[in-house]
Design a protein around this motif. Structure first.
Motif, PDB file in Angstrom:
ATOM      1  N   LEU A 219     -43.068  66.922  -5.129  1.00  0.00           N
ATOM      2  CA  LEU A 219     -41.826  67.237  -5.833  1.00  0.00           C
ATOM      3  C   LEU A 219     -42.100  68.128  -7.036  1.00  0.00           C
ATOM      4  CD1 LEU A 219     -38.785  66.863  -6.264  1.00  0.00           C
ATOM      5  CD2 LEU A 219     -39.316  64.759  -7.505  1.00  0.00           C
ATOM      6  N   LEU A 220     -43.153  67.816  -7.756  1.00  0.00           N
ATOM      7  CA  LEU A 220     -43.522  68.624  -8.912  1.00  0.00           C
ATOM      8  C   LEU A 220     -43.849  70.054  -8.490  1.00  0.00           C
ATOM      9  CD1 LEU A 220     -44.116  68.729 -11.950  1.00  0.00           C
ATOM     10  CD2 LEU A 220     -46.431  67.987 -11.423  1.00  0.00           C
ATOM     11  N   GLU A 221     -44.558  70.208  -7.377  1.00  0.00           N
ATOM     12  CA  GLU A 221     -44.908  71.533  -6.883  1.00  0.00           C
ATOM     13  C   GLU A 221     -43.653  72.317  -6.496  1.00  0.00           C
ATOM     14  OE1 GLU A 221     -48.015  73.462  -3.661  1.00  0.00           O
ATOM     15  OE2 GLU A 221     -47.358  71.395  -3.402  1.00  0.00           O
ATOM     16  N   GLN A 222     -42.729  71.665  -5.802  1.00  0.00           N
ATOM     17  CA  GLN A 222     -41.484  72.329  -5.402  1.00  0.00           C
ATOM     18  C   GLN A 222     -40.653  72.733  -6.611  1.00  0.00           C
ATOM     19  OE1 GLN A 222     -39.489  69.735  -2.666  1.00  0.00           O
ATOM     20  NE2 GLN A 222     -41.020  70.024  -1.064  1.00  0.00           N
ATOM     21  N   MET A 223     -40.631  71.888  -7.623  1.00  0.00           N
ATOM     22  CA  MET A 223     -39.898  72.231  -8.850  1.00  0.00           C
ATOM     23  C   MET A 223     -40.522  73.442  -9.517  1.00  0.00           C
ATOM     24  SD  MET A 223     -39.137  68.403 -10.321  1.00  0.00           S
ATOM     25  CE  MET A 223     -38.509  68.974 -11.877  1.00  0.00           C
ATOM     26  N   GLY A 224     -41.836  73.511  -9.489  1.00  0.00           N
ATOM     27  CA  GLY A 224     -42.524  74.666 -10.061  1.00  0.00           C
ATOM     28  C   GLY A 224     -42.177  75.939  -9.325  1.00  0.00           C
ATOM     29  N   TRP A 225     -42.122  75.875  -7.995  1.00  0.00           N
ATOM     30  CA  TRP A 225     -41.738  77.061  -7.217  1.00  0.00           C
ATOM     31  C   TRP A 225     -40.336  77.504  -7.582  1.00  0.00           C
ATOM     32  CZ3 TRP A 225     -43.087  74.702  -1.814  1.00  0.00           C
ATOM     33  CH2 TRP A 225     -44.468  74.591  -1.696  1.00  0.00           C
ATOM     34  N   GLN A 226     -39.445  76.519  -7.688  1.00  0.00           N
ATOM     35  CA  GLN A 226     -38.047  76.838  -7.990  1.00  0.00           C
ATOM     36  C   GLN A 226     -37.916  77.474  -9.372  1.00  0.00           C
ATOM     37  OE1 GLN A 226     -35.467  73.438  -8.040  1.00  0.00           O
ATOM     38  NE2 GLN A 226     -33.636  74.686  -7.900  1.00  0.00           N
ATOM     39  N   ILE A 227     -38.597  76.927 -10.335  1.00  0.00           N
ATOM     40  CA  ILE A 227     -38.514  77.459 -11.700  1.00  0.00           C
ATOM     41  C   ILE A 227     -39.106  78.852 -11.777  1.00  0.00           C
ATOM     42  CG2 ILE A 227     -39.397  77.164 -14.049  1.00  0.00           C
ATOM     43  CD1 ILE A 227     -39.141  74.114 -13.557  1.00  0.00           C
ATOM     44  N   LEU A 228     -40.231  79.065 -11.110  1.00  0.00           N
ATOM     45  CA  LEU A 228     -40.896  80.360 -11.151  1.00  0.00           C
ATOM     46  C   LEU A 228     -40.288  81.367 -10.183  1.00  0.00           C
ATOM     47  CD1 LEU A 228     -44.594  79.185 -11.349  1.00  0.00           C
ATOM     48  CD2 LEU A 228     -43.187  80.044 -13.216  1.00  0.00           C
ATOM     49  N   GLY A 229     -39.489  80.885  -9.230  1.00  0.00           N
ATOM     50  CA  GLY A 229     -38.904  81.776  -8.246  1.00  0.00           C
ATOM     51  C   GLY A 229     -39.941  82.327  -7.287  1.00  0.00           C
ATOM     52  N   MET A 230     -40.969  81.541  -6.986  1.00  0.00           N
ATOM     53  CA  MET A 230     -42.064  81.998  -6.138  1.00  0.00           C
ATOM     54  C   MET A 230     -42.293  80.994  -4.998  1.00  0.00           C
ATOM     55  SD  MET A 230     -44.658  83.044  -9.165  1.00  0.00           S
ATOM     56  CE  MET A 230     -45.713  84.121  -8.256  1.00  0.00           C
ATOM     57  N   ILE A 231     -42.779  81.494  -3.891  1.00  0.00           N
ATOM     58  CA  ILE A 231     -43.104  80.665  -2.736  1.00  0.00           C
ATOM     59  C   ILE A 231     -44.521  81.022  -2.289  1.00  0.00           C
ATOM     60  CG2 ILE A 231     -42.461  80.072  -0.371  1.00  0.00           C
ATOM     61  CD1 ILE A 231     -39.643  81.201  -1.135  1.00  0.00           C
ATOM     62  N   PRO A 232     -45.367  80.029  -2.021  1.00  0.00           N
ATOM     63  CA  PRO A 232     -46.722  80.336  -1.549  1.00  0.00           C
ATOM     64  C   PRO A 232     -46.699  81.107  -0.231  1.00  0.00           C
ATOM     65  CG  PRO A 232     -46.522  78.030  -2.159  1.00  0.00           C
ATOM     66  CD  PRO A 232     -45.148  78.604  -2.187  1.00  0.00           C
ATOM     67  N   ARG A 233     -47.714  81.916   0.008  1.00  0.00           N
ATOM     68  CA  ARG A 233     -47.778  82.756   1.205  1.00  0.00           C
ATOM     69  C   ARG A 233     -47.868  81.944   2.489  1.00  0.00           C
ATOM     70  NH1 ARG A 233     -50.890  88.266  -0.153  1.00  0.00           N
ATOM     71  NH2 ARG A 233     -50.150  88.455  -2.274  1.00  0.00           N
ATOM     72  N   ASN A 234     -48.466  80.783   2.444  1.00  0.00           N
ATOM     73  CA  ASN A 234     -48.664  80.009   3.672  1.00  0.00           C
ATOM     74  C   ASN A 234     -47.487  79.085   3.988  1.00  0.00           C
ATOM     75  OD1 ASN A 234     -49.189  78.380   1.507  1.00  0.00           O
ATOM     76  ND2 ASN A 234     -50.849  77.261   2.483  1.00  0.00           N
ATOM     77  N   TYR A 235     -46.342  79.278   3.359  1.00  0.00           N
ATOM     78  CA  TYR A 235     -45.144  78.486   3.627  1.00  0.00           C
ATOM     79  C   TYR A 235     -44.087  79.357   4.281  1.00  0.00           C
ATOM     80  CZ  TYR A 235     -46.746  74.415   1.065  1.00  0.00           C
ATOM     81  OH  TYR A 235     -47.428  73.321   0.671  1.00  0.00           O
ATOM     82  N   TYR A 236     -43.281  78.734   5.138  1.00  0.00           N
ATOM     83  CA  TYR A 236     -42.198  79.444   5.806  1.00  0.00           C
ATOM     84  C   TYR A 236     -40.881  78.734   5.478  1.00  0.00           C
ATOM     85  CZ  TYR A 236     -45.915  81.511   8.564  1.00  0.00           C
ATOM     86  OH  TYR A 236     -47.034  82.172   8.945  1.00  0.00           O
ATOM     87  N   PHE A 237     -39.834  79.520   5.345  1.00  0.00           N
ATOM     88  CA  PHE A 237     -38.515  78.953   5.157  1.00  0.00           C
ATOM     89  C   PHE A 237     -37.722  79.120   6.435  1.00  0.00           C
ATOM     90  CE2 PHE A 237     -39.116  79.182   0.554  1.00  0.00           C
ATOM     91  CZ  PHE A 237     -38.534  77.981   0.196  1.00  0.00           C
ATOM     92  N   ILE A 238     -37.080  78.073   6.847  1.00  0.00           N
ATOM     93  CA  ILE A 238     -36.198  78.137   8.008  1.00  0.00           C
ATOM     94  C   ILE A 238     -34.782  77.913   7.490  1.00  0.00           C
ATOM     95  CG2 ILE A 238     -35.589  77.063  10.187  1.00  0.00           C
ATOM     96  CD1 ILE A 238     -38.545  76.160  10.366  1.00  0.00           C
ATOM     97  N   THR A 239     -33.944  78.887   7.720  1.00  0.00           N
ATOM     98  CA  THR A 239     -32.571  78.776   7.242  1.00  0.00           C
ATOM     99  C   THR A 239     -31.639  78.546   8.428  1.00  0.00           C
ATOM    100  OG1 THR A 239     -32.245  81.161   7.386  1.00  0.00           O
ATOM    101  CG2 THR A 239     -33.006  80.287   5.280  1.00  0.00           C
TER     102      THR A 239
END
Length: 64
Positions: free
Chosen positions: A41-61
């Motif tokens: 959860l802390l990691e996801q919050m950090g991504w959201q705050i920074l507006g960044m996503i790690p390269r090895n992650y995929y988003f499915i919409t």
């Protein structure tokens, strides 16, 4: 001279009040660290705050 000393005293009291408010704010923030936080959860919050996503992650919409 008495008036001058009194105004200095008033200014110093105002500074003390301001510092006490800052101290209370810091104590509230520190108290949050005492609680257990899920690392994912802390990691996801950090991504959201920074507006960044790690390269090895995929988003499915879904939808649009």
């Amino acid at each position: 001279m008495w008036k001058e000393k009194r105004s200095v005293l008033i200014q110093q009291r105002e500074k003390v009040k301001l510092l006490e408010k800052k101290k209370e704010g810091l104590e509230r923030k520190i108290s949050l660290f005492d609680q257990e936080i899920d690392s994912d959860l802390l990691e996801q919050m950090g991504w959201q705050i920074l507006g960044m996503i790690p390269r090895n992650y995929y988003f499915i919409t879904y939808g649009k």
